[in-house]
Write an enzyme that holds these catalytic residues in place. Structure first.
Site, PDB file in Angstrom:
ATOM      1  N   ALA A  21      40.353  40.358  44.826  1.00 18.71           N
ATOM      2  CA  ALA A  21      41.069  39.736  43.722  1.00 18.71           C
ATOM      3  C   ALA A  21      41.233  38.249  44.006  1.00 18.71           C
ATOM      4  CB  ALA A  21      42.435  40.405  43.548  1.00 18.71           C
ATOM      5  N   ARG A  22      40.947  37.433  43.001  1.00 19.29           N
ATOM      6  CA  ARG A  22      41.076  35.978  43.085  1.00 19.29           C
ATOM      7  C   ARG A  22      40.208  35.350  44.173  1.00 19.29           C
ATOM      8  NH1 ARG A  22      41.904  35.135  38.438  1.00 19.29           N
ATOM      9  NH2 ARG A  22      43.882  34.338  37.732  1.00 19.29           N
ATOM     10  N   LYS A  25      34.826  35.215  42.644  1.00 22.91           N
ATOM     11  CA  LYS A  25      33.577  35.888  42.282  1.00 22.91           C
ATOM     12  C   LYS A  25      33.185  35.668  40.820  1.00 22.91           C
ATOM     13  CE  LYS A  25      36.027  40.250  41.739  1.00 22.91           C
ATOM     14  NZ  LYS A  25      37.332  39.607  41.911  1.00 22.91           N
ATOM     15  N   HIS A  59      40.812  33.684  29.513  1.00 24.10           N
ATOM     16  CA  HIS A  59      39.466  33.787  30.068  1.00 24.10           C
ATOM     17  C   HIS A  59      38.422  33.458  29.008  1.00 24.10           C
ATOM     18  CE1 HIS A  59      37.057  36.223  33.292  1.00 24.10           C
ATOM     19  NE2 HIS A  59      36.969  34.925  33.470  1.00 24.10           N
ATOM     20  N   ARG A  63      35.694  29.986  28.918  1.00 26.94           N
ATOM     21  CA  ARG A  63      34.233  30.069  28.907  1.00 26.94           C
ATOM     22  C   ARG A  63      33.599  29.119  27.909  1.00 26.94           C
ATOM     23  NH1 ARG A  63      35.332  35.616  29.638  1.00 26.94           N
ATOM     24  NH2 ARG A  63      34.971  36.090  27.457  1.00 26.94           N
ATOM     25  N   ASP A  94      31.561  41.755  33.654  1.00 27.18           N
ATOM     26  CA  ASP A  94      32.792  41.506  34.403  1.00 27.18           C
ATOM     27  C   ASP A  94      33.876  42.423  33.869  1.00 27.18           C
ATOM     28  OD1 ASP A  94      34.609  40.404  36.144  1.00 27.18           O
ATOM     29  OD2 ASP A  94      34.504  38.381  35.334  1.00 27.18           O
TER      30      ASP A  94
END
Length: 179
Positions: A21-22, A25, A59, A63, A94
């Site tokens: 996590a975090r 990636k 999120h 993008r 994802d």
């Protein structure tokens, strides 16, 4: 903090990107596809609460216009087949562990779903980057569902890693080539 990681992974192939996590990636994977001019983002997450809905919205906004978003929490193989065209833009999935969570919550046949995905990987003509959480480095979970999740995730990662062209582990924002 916004940091662009160098695109050390070439497009034109399948790629599994693992990390905690975090770990960075997703940012690593997004940067690879941004460098190629954008692509399709297959989002497997579900907004189970307001906090997750907010995360998803942020999120999407981050993008920008280079991306087409396809939300698919369960039918990942169908979504990939839709994007699998020779002149298609690269695809980022994802993430595999959220997909696995959704399958478990829907009481789907996990082994069959993993087998179908692994069988699909060699047929992909479009570049696909699979992002997933490496959960096997931690302690043994105390409840049965969490242990089952950890076990399914480990098997999924092993099987996908066999099929993809490249595997990268991202730790503290640093990508390390595994395969």
């Amino acid at each position: 903090m916004t940091q662009n990681l160098p695109p050390t992974a070439p497009l034109g192939a399948t790629h599994l990107i693992l990390g905690g996590a975090r770990s960075g990636k997703s940012r690593f994977a997004e940067n690879i596809i941004n460098q190629a001019g954008g692509g399709t983002y297959i989002a497997t997450g579900r907004a189970w609460d307001d906090e997750m809905a907010n995360r998803i919205d942020l999120h999407k906004q981050s993008r920008g216009d280079l991306w087409q978003t396809l939300e698919e929490p369960l039918e990942l193989c169908s979504a990939l087949q839709t994007c699998n065209v020779a002149d298609g833009k690269p695809v980022l999935v994802d993430c595999l562990t959220l997909w696995l969570t959704n399958l478990m919550l829907e009481d789907r046949d996990i082994d069959n779903e993993i087998r179908a995905l692994c069988d699909l990987v060699p047929t992909l003509v479009v570049s696909v980057l699979f992002v997933s959480n490496e959960v096997g480095f931690g302690i043994v979970p105390e409840n049965a569902m969490a242990r089952a999740f950890r076990d399914h995730a480990g098997r999924l990662h092993q099987r996908i890693a066999e099929r993809v062209d490249k595997v990268t582990l991202v730790v503290a924002g640093i990508p390390m080539q595994v395969k």
